[in-house]
Design an enzyme around this catalytic site. Structure first.
Site, PDB file in Angstrom:
ATOM      1  N   HIS A   1      -1.411   0.333  16.117  1.00  0.00           N
ATOM      2  CA  HIS A   1      -0.304   0.718  15.233  1.00  0.00           C
ATOM      3  C   HIS A   1       1.034   0.722  15.977  1.00  0.00           C
ATOM      4  O   HIS A   1       1.969   1.380  15.537  1.00  0.00           O
ATOM      5  CB  HIS A   1      -0.525   2.118  14.646  1.00  0.00           C
TER       6      HIS A   1
ATOM      7  N   GLU B   1      -4.928  -6.375   2.757  1.00  0.00           N
ATOM      8  CA  GLU B   1      -3.733  -7.090   3.210  1.00  0.00           C
ATOM      9  C   GLU B   1      -3.758  -8.581   2.885  1.00  0.00           C
ATOM     10  O   GLU B   1      -2.713  -9.161   2.586  1.00  0.00           O
ATOM     11  CB  GLU B   1      -3.514  -6.865   4.714  1.00  0.00           C
TER      12      GLU B   1
ATOM     13  N   PHE C   1       1.989  -1.809   8.922  1.00  0.00           N
ATOM     14  CA  PHE C   1       2.178  -1.955  10.367  1.00  0.00           C
ATOM     15  C   PHE C   1       1.967  -3.428  10.726  1.00  0.00           C
ATOM     16  O   PHE C   1       1.006  -4.045  10.272  1.00  0.00           O
ATOM     17  CB  PHE C   1       1.189  -1.076  11.135  1.00  0.00           C
ATOM     18  N   ALA C   2       2.855  -3.958  11.535  1.00  0.00           N
ATOM     19  CA  ALA C   2       2.782  -5.381  11.864  1.00  0.00           C
ATOM     20  C   ALA C   2       1.434  -5.739  12.482  1.00  0.00           C
ATOM     21  O   ALA C   2       0.948  -6.858  12.332  1.00  0.00           O
ATOM     22  CB  ALA C   2       3.910  -5.764  12.820  1.00  0.00           C
ATOM     23  N   ASP C   3       0.824  -4.746  13.155  1.00  0.00           N
ATOM     24  CA  ASP C   3      -0.494  -4.951  13.765  1.00  0.00           C
ATOM     25  C   ASP C   3      -1.519  -5.490  12.750  1.00  0.00           C
ATOM     26  O   ASP C   3      -2.462  -6.164  13.117  1.00  0.00           O
ATOM     27  CB  ASP C   3      -1.022  -3.622  14.303  1.00  0.00           C
ATOM     28  N   PHE C   4      -1.306  -5.142  11.476  1.00  0.00           N
ATOM     29  CA  PHE C   4      -2.294  -5.518  10.455  1.00  0.00           C
ATOM     30  C   PHE C   4      -2.240  -7.002  10.110  1.00  0.00           C
ATOM     31  O   PHE C   4      -2.999  -7.457   9.258  1.00  0.00           O
ATOM     32  CB  PHE C   4      -2.103  -4.682   9.175  1.00  0.00           C
TER      33      PHE C   4
ATOM     34  N   GLU D   1       0.854  -1.194   0.000  1.00  0.00           N
ATOM     35  CA  GLU D   1       0.000   0.000   0.000  1.00  0.00           C
ATOM     36  C   GLU D   1       0.888   1.241   0.000  1.00  0.00           C
ATOM     37  O   GLU D   1       1.717   1.407   0.893  1.00  0.00           O
ATOM     38  CB  GLU D   1      -0.880  -0.019   1.259  1.00  0.00           C
TER      39      GLU D   1
END
Lengths: 323, 335
Positions: free
Chosen positions: B140, B71, B94-97, B29
């Site tokens: 995030h 994602e 962001f790894a959170d995703f 993205e």
């Protein structure tokens, strides 16, 4: 009927191989020879073959948990397939994948997939490889009416349109996601229309009719090869069996399956059409069927005789190199 | 030797590998940004942190691919492209995703090789940001590297310097297995000496950040710098720290950790992840199992608490392990 006789013969043989293979593994599974569990493709043969007849070994498909039919239609070796289902070392995945992960990358078959809606995003990648290389290859994502409700499928469809990938989505609407009817679980009965809303050509066809699937997918494949982007074909092909082998199908009315086998059999349909066209006669078909039955016998014999994996195989092939 | 930031080192590694191998592509993205916008400006973002800036004009839209915010489709597409012959570097911003796309990583890419009987090759790199410190709050700011480290089939990289970032990313791109490459968002501007030519740092080989005799500290990514700060404080008190940065959590350089623990007899593991089933607990267990008889004091861990990452700056500061906390723990076990 504009198809060459050799193509029609090929199509019939692939469909009959699927039919025989699936009927045989019901028996072998029920007798306890095949571990795990099995999802049968019976009744959907025309969908896989009407699609894969357009593909070469270096075109790609991604499959579902109901993946044997796709694997056979894409040209995988029956002996290695059967050995895989038996959990044997000579299996396509050396006995480490089984029915739900059966794959033959050498044939462009990127795997059955035990996650409903798991394959379509992966198939995008195969289509991206083809597009990046500009080699005119295409990638087909099989999914079902159940998979069509997964967000991954929506994402994959949109992404394919945005990037104009040579991808074809084949939604095999077999009427049920596990034991819940598509008429309940899908917000619209028109699954192709959903795909069209993403901005690609989409049609629904009788998925028990090889010729209907053949023509619709053929158009989609041609468009994709020519750089025209993705398409969707919904193939309506009610399954003859339950979700898994052994499913008592309490969710289906008495007589429904018998009626399907009597009136909606894809094998009977292609046979009738080819006999009517004067291309084959009953004796020829019977002889072909005997040949296919012998192939399946050989596959079972091979699988039974094949060695089980070594215990050392447990640790093998997690990585290509680790440390 | 030229000094470069981690941001520049990563950009250089990507550019050099794309130059070297036409199969290397970038997917994500806003990795370029600007596609379809009214200004006509291309490369408008170059990644939200500017890490991929300049790659679009150099390599074009066919190799620097902006995607919708999808994602699962990004991760699946990258995995599918990898298993069919490309070497994609996919960005999970962001790894959170990972919460919206883990299936494609965990059930698909990580398992191809094993479940297909060794007949698949998946040279995939996933770049992703971790770390708290920006008041970016609970979705995030996380450091979920332990979750990825838990998965057989994935390799997990956590660079702490620009030199390591470049060499480890080049190794990741050339590696034939799926690699998750975590970049700590507070480290992008950190600069050190980085050679201009391409070089690869092998996985599973720790960096010995500083040598000492009294206590072993194992830390990753930004925590390496927090631990180094603590070591500075402790040095003034006469306590010398053996600081080890394993650089990759999978494979993990167990030998270097154990060798150090056997020598110092004390271990503190510092990790920004949450404590339960985390990396710090894992390394503590490793030492307990294999170096128990060398221990002079209990093994200690310094981690984030078992909470989501808070927003308010004072709470976030309390969440992140600090040099003071690390130093205090070391003092306790030196008594």
């Amino acid at each position: 009927m504009q198809l060459p006789r050799s193509t029609l013969l090929d199509a019939y043989l692939r469909m009959q191989r699927i039919r025989n293979f699936e009927e045989r593994i019901v028996i072998e599974f029920s007798s306890g020879e095949i571990p795990g569990f099995i999802h049968s493709y019976l009744g959907q043969e025309a969908s896989a073959v009407g699609t894969c007849i357009h593909l070469d070994d270096d075109d790609y498909i991604g499959s579902t948990h109901r993946g044997h039919g796709h694997c056979i239609a894409k040209g995988a070796d029956l002996k290695a397939m059967m050995a895989e289902l038996y959990g044997k070392r000579d299996g396509l995945c050396r006995g480490k994948g089984g029915s739900m992960h059966i794959a033959d990358l050498s044939k462009g078959m990127l795997g059955a997939n035990a996650i409903v809606g798991g394959s379509p995003p992966l198939v995008l990648g195969a289509a991206l490889t083809a597009k990046t290389r500009g080699n005119g290859k295409v990638a087909v994502a099989f999914t079902g009416d159940g998979g069509s409700n997964q967000g991954t499928v929506f994402e994959a469809m949109n992404m394919a349109v945005v990037l104009q990938l040579p991808a074809i989505f084949v939604i095999e609407n077999n009427g049920f996601g596990e034991g819940t009817a598509a008429s309940y679980a899908c917000g619209t009965p028109d699954l192709a229309a959903r795909a069209a809303a993403f901005g690609m050509p989409a049609v629904a066809v009788d998925g028990t009719d090889f010729f209907a699937v053949h023509d619709a997918v053929g158009e989609a494949v041609e468009r994709a090869r020519g750089g025209g982007g993705p398409s969707t074909v919904e193939t309506r092909c009610p399954r003859f069996t339950g979700h898994f082998v052994g499913d008592p199908q309490h969710y289906r009315a008495r007589g429904e399956v018998e009626a399907l086998r009597r009136d909606g059999d894809p094998l009977a349909l292609i046979r009738r059409r080819l006999i009517e066209a004067g291309l084959f006669d009953v004796e020829q078909f019977d002889a072909l069927d005997r040949d296919v039955a012998a192939e399946i016998d050989d596959a079972v014999a091979f699988a039974r005789a094949a060695p089980i994996p070594d215990e050392a195989d447990l640790m093998a092939d997690v990585y290509i190199a680790y440390r | 030797m030229p000094r470069k930031t981690i941001r520049e080192a990563i950009n250089e590694a990507l550019a050099q590998e794309m130059e070297r191998d036409p199969n290397v592509i970038i997917i994500g993205e806003d990795v370029a940004g600007g596609e379809g916008g009214s200004s006509g400006v291309e490369d408008a973002f170059g990644g939200v942190m500017g890490v991929t800036k300049g790659l679009l004009p150099r390599f074009g839209r066919t190799r620097v691919i902006d995607t919708p915010i999808s994602e699962s489709a990004i991760m699946g597409m990258a995995a599918g492209a990898a298993v069919t012959g490309l070497r994609p570097v996919a960005e999970l911003m962001f790894a959170d995703f990972f919460g919206v796309c883990f299936d494609q990583i965990y059930n698909q890419a990580a398992k191809f090789r094993y479940m297909f009987g060794g007949r698949a090759r998946t040279p995939l790199v996933i770049r992703s940001m971790i770390g708290a410190g920006y008041s970016a709050a609970a979705q995030h700011s996380q450091s979920p590297h332990s979750i990825f480290t838990h998965v057989p089939g994935l390799k997990v990289v956590m660079p702490s310097s620009a030199y390591d970032a470049k060499g480890l990313l080049i190794q990741a791109i050339r590696d034939d297995d799926p690699v998750v490459f975590f970049e700590h968002k507070l480290l992008y501007d950190l600069a050190d000496e980085v050679p201009s030519e391409p070089y690869a740092i092998p996985f599973g080989e720790a960096n010995f950040v500083r040598e000492g005799d009294d206590v072993t500290i194992v830390a990753f990514a930004r925590m390496v710098h927090i631990a180094a700060e603590a070591a500075d404080l402790l040095e003034k008190e006469g306590i010398s720290v053996d600081l080890i940065d394993p650089r990759t959590t999978s494979p993990l350089d167990e030998d270097s950790i154990l060798e150090s623990v056997r020598r110092t007899g004390r271990l503190v593991v510092v990790d920004e992840g949450n404590p339960r089933c985390g990396l710090a607990a894992d390394i503590a267990a490793l030492a307990a199992e294999h170096a128990f008889h060398s221990l002079k004091a209990p093994i200690r861990t310094v981690t984030a608490p078992h909470t989501p990452v808070p927003f308010a700056p004072n709470l976030e500061a309390a969440y992140i392990p600090s040099a003071a906390r690390v130093a205090a723990v070391v003092r306790e076990i030196m008594r």
